[in-house]
Design a protein around this motif. Structure first.
Motif, PDB file in Angstrom:
ATOM      1  N   ASP A  89       0.829  -1.209   0.000  1.00 41.32           N
ATOM      2  CA  ASP A  89       0.000   0.000   0.000  1.00 41.32           C
ATOM      3  C   ASP A  89       0.863   1.258   0.000  1.00 41.32           C
ATOM      4  N   ILE A  90       1.883   1.292   0.864  1.00 39.17           N
ATOM      5  CA  ILE A  90       2.744   2.479   0.961  1.00 39.17           C
ATOM      6  C   ILE A  90       3.500   2.706  -0.348  1.00 39.17           C
ATOM      7  N   ILE A  91       4.036   1.632  -0.922  1.00 44.86           N
ATOM      8  CA  ILE A  91       4.764   1.765  -2.192  1.00 44.86           C
ATOM      9  C   ILE A  91       3.833   2.276  -3.292  1.00 44.86           C
ATOM     10  N   PHE A  92       2.625   1.724  -3.328  1.00 42.85           N
ATOM     11  CA  PHE A  92       1.649   2.160  -4.334  1.00 42.85           C
ATOM     12  C   PHE A  92       1.309   3.640  -4.163  1.00 42.85           C
ATOM     13  N   VAL A  93       1.107   4.086  -2.916  1.00 43.26           N
ATOM     14  CA  VAL A  93       0.778   5.490  -2.651  1.00 43.26           C
ATOM     15  C   VAL A  93       1.924   6.400  -3.084  1.00 43.26           C
ATOM     16  N   LEU A  94       3.162   6.047  -2.715  1.00 41.00           N
ATOM     17  CA  LEU A  94       4.318   6.882  -3.068  1.00 41.00           C
ATOM     18  C   LEU A  94       4.477   7.011  -4.576  1.00 41.00           C
ATOM     19  N   ILE A  95       4.336   5.889  -5.278  1.00 39.96           N
ATOM     20  CA  ILE A  95       4.488   5.925  -6.734  1.00 39.96           C
ATOM     21  C   ILE A  95       3.381   6.751  -7.373  1.00 39.96           C
ATOM     22  N   LEU A  96       2.133   6.515  -6.919  1.00 43.95           N
ATOM     23  CA  LEU A  96       1.001   7.211  -7.533  1.00 43.95           C
ATOM     24  C   LEU A  96       1.062   8.718  -7.285  1.00 43.95           C
ATOM     25  N   VAL A 127       0.006  12.791   3.567  1.00 45.27           N
ATOM     26  CA  VAL A 127      -1.454  12.847   3.683  1.00 45.27           C
ATOM     27  C   VAL A 127      -2.092  11.659   2.979  1.00 45.27           C
ATOM     28  N   ALA A 128      -1.573  11.319   1.788  1.00 45.11           N
ATOM     29  CA  ALA A 128      -2.137  10.195   1.029  1.00 45.11           C
ATOM     30  C   ALA A 128      -1.951   8.876   1.760  1.00 45.11           C
ATOM     31  N   ILE A 129      -0.801   8.714   2.414  1.00 40.73           N
ATOM     32  CA  ILE A 129      -0.560   7.485   3.182  1.00 40.73           C
ATOM     33  C   ILE A 129      -1.550   7.389   4.338  1.00 40.73           C
ATOM     34  N   CYS A 130      -1.749   8.494   5.040  1.00 46.25           N
ATOM     35  CA  CYS A 130      -2.747   8.498   6.127  1.00 46.25           C
ATOM     36  C   CYS A 130      -4.134   8.175   5.579  1.00 46.25           C
ATOM     37  N   TYR A 131      -4.467   8.770   4.436  1.00 53.23           N
ATOM     38  CA  TYR A 131      -5.767   8.495   3.812  1.00 53.23           C
ATOM     39  C   TYR A 131      -5.900   7.015   3.456  1.00 53.23           C
ATOM     40  N   SER A 132      -4.820   6.436   2.913  1.00 58.61           N
ATOM     41  CA  SER A 132      -4.881   5.015   2.517  1.00 58.61           C
ATOM     42  C   SER A 132      -5.122   4.119   3.720  1.00 58.61           C
ATOM     43  N   PHE A 133      -4.490   4.438   4.855  1.00 62.25           N
ATOM     44  CA  PHE A 133      -4.705   3.637   6.060  1.00 62.25           C
ATOM     45  C   PHE A 133      -6.155   3.753   6.540  1.00 62.25           C
ATOM     46  N   ILE A 134      -6.720   4.961   6.437  1.00 61.56           N
ATOM     47  CA  ILE A 134      -8.124   5.144   6.828  1.00 61.56           C
ATOM     48  C   ILE A 134      -9.038   4.305   5.935  1.00 61.56           C
ATOM     49  N   VAL A 135      -8.761   4.320   4.621  1.00 55.30           N
ATOM     50  CA  VAL A 135      -9.574   3.539   3.676  1.00 55.30           C
ATOM     51  C   VAL A 135      -9.467   2.047   3.976  1.00 55.30           C
ATOM     52  N   VAL A 136      -8.239   1.555   4.144  1.00 55.09           N
ATOM     53  CA  VAL A 136      -8.034   0.130   4.414  1.00 55.09           C
ATOM     54  C   VAL A 136      -8.677  -0.271   5.739  1.00 55.09           C
ATOM     55  N   LEU A 137      -8.541   0.591   6.761  1.00 55.46           N
ATOM     56  CA  LEU A 137      -9.150   0.295   8.059  1.00 55.46           C
ATOM     57  C   LEU A 137     -10.672   0.239   7.937  1.00 55.46           C
ATOM     58  N   ALA A 138     -11.243   1.194   7.208  1.00 57.81           N
ATOM     59  CA  ALA A 138     -12.699   1.218   7.036  1.00 57.81           C
ATOM     60  C   ALA A 138     -13.185  -0.023   6.301  1.00 57.81           C
ATOM     61  N   VAL A 139     -12.454  -0.399   5.259  1.00 63.60           N
ATOM     62  CA  VAL A 139     -12.837  -1.602   4.501  1.00 63.60           C
ATOM     63  C   VAL A 139     -12.700  -2.842   5.365  1.00 63.60           C
ATOM     64  N   SER A 140     -11.622  -2.930   6.154  1.00 62.78           N
ATOM     65  CA  SER A 140     -11.411  -4.095   7.027  1.00 62.78           C
ATOM     66  C   SER A 140     -12.515  -4.205   8.068  1.00 62.78           C
TER      67      SER A 140
END
Length: 358
Positions: A89-96, A127-140
């Motif tokens: 997830d982190i690698i994907f966020v950094l690249i994107l 900010v995007a990394i924090c957002y990604s964790f929120i999304v993954v947590l919500a989905v989980s």
């Protein structure tokens, strides 16, 4: 109806990405103003770019996490899966985010002003990394809640099937057909042997008492179930004479194991239903043990006694009861000469442990 549902889902996603992207854009600019003392002017291109990046980021996270979750080699270790998932997830966020920032810089930068800087990329990535964790947590959390609901629904269904199975067995035992056969046999032997008739009548009473006493029990000691089976076999033997033979070979040390009540009745009734009994077709019904953890109920296959109402409901109900009780299934083997059913023997301690975890 399905088309409308898909259209509603797409509309909700678009609204979510508009809101989430706008909030991320505002958050990033707020951080610049507060921490970097770097005033940012409103940029429509960056605003739209943030919304588009948010949509791509979210859809990408959904795809990546679904792919990793479904990979077989990750299913055995939750910790391993979580570490890989977070890293990817982190690698994907950094690249994107970095790619998006570079694209905006090249596409919209002027000769005298560069609108994307290193601090822009750094802040946006964080900010995007924090957002990604929120999304993954919500989905989980959503999936966990969904799985919990499905488990509860499954448990309730098994409870219903278990109740229906017990009712089915009880109904068969107390059916007019069973009563007619036993009373008809009793009538035929009363004048021939009064002592045998008394014994036969006592066996009928014992069978009905056993059924009524255990209709609400989930498990019964193997010894009691086999005693019931012997009484049941006695009635069958008096009805069919030498055409029916019943044998039990179970070690005494296993008599304190448990099985669902009326298991033997279901299997004996199944054998009678699918086989023809006469002087030329003897049915041998035997009970033994395999590996000290399975009860093996076996009968030879005689000339088929075809019945239109033979649906296999009894065996299916028995299997459903085992699935509900200990999450195991019975084993059925039919090789045209023998019909063999293996049912697990249950330790009360293990059963109570499983039931407690529910």
């Amino acid at each position: 109806m399905e088309t409308i549902r898909k259209q509603n889902i797409i509309l909700l996603k678009v609204l979510f990405y508009l809101v989430a992207g706008s909030l991320l854009y505002i958050t990033i600019n707020f951080i610049f103003q507060i921490y970097y003392d770097y005033p940012k002017e409103y940029s429509l291109s960056q605003h739209i770019g943030t919304i588009v990046s948010t949509a791509i980021l979210t859809e990408g996270l959904f795809f990546i996490n679904s792919y990793i979750k479904n990979r077989e080699n990750f299913s055995k270790s939750n910790l391993h899966r979580i570490l890989v998932q977070v890293s990817v997830d982190i690698i994907f966020v950094l690249i994107l985010v970095s790619a998006s920032g570079i694209f905006l810089m090249l596409a919209f930068a002027s000769d005298d002003k560069v609108i994307i800087t290193f601090f822009d990329l750094l802040t946006t990535n964080l900010v995007a990394i924090c957002y990604s964790f929120i999304v993954v947590l919500a989905v989980s959390l959503y999936e966990t809640n969904k799985n919990l609901r499905n488990s509860l629904i499954k448990m309730e269904r098994f409870k219903k099937e278990n109740a229906e199975a017990k009712f089915h067995s009880l109904k068969k035992q107390l059916s007019p057909h069973f009563l007619f056969n036993t009373l008809n046999t009793l009538y035929n032997i009363i004048d021939k042997d009064k002592e045998l008739a008394k014994d036969y009548l006592l066996k009928i009473a014992d069978i009905y008492r056993y059924v009524l006493e255990n209709e609400n029990n989930e498990l019964i000691e193997l010894k009691k179930e086999l005693d019931f089976a012997r009484d049941y076999a006695f009635l069958i033997g008096k009805r069919f004479g030498d055409a029916f033979e019943f044998n039990v070979n179970v070690p005494e040390k296993l008599m304190d194991k448990h099985i669902p009540p009326l298991t033997m009745q279901i299997l004996a009734e199944n054998a009678l239903k699918h086989n023809k009994l006469d002087l030329h077709n003897k049915l041998m019904f035997s009970v033994s043990v395999a590996n000290n953890n399975e009860l093996v109920i076996k009968n030879n296959i005689t000339a088929k006694n075809v019945q239109k109402n033979a649906t296999g409901v009894g065996l299916q109900n028995l299997n459903n009861r085992y699935r509900y009780l200990i999450n195991k299934e019975i084993s059925i083997m039919n090789n045209d000469t023998e019909f063999v059913v293996k049912v697990p023997l249950i330790d009360v301690e293990n059963y109570e442990s499983i039931n407690h975890r529910r």
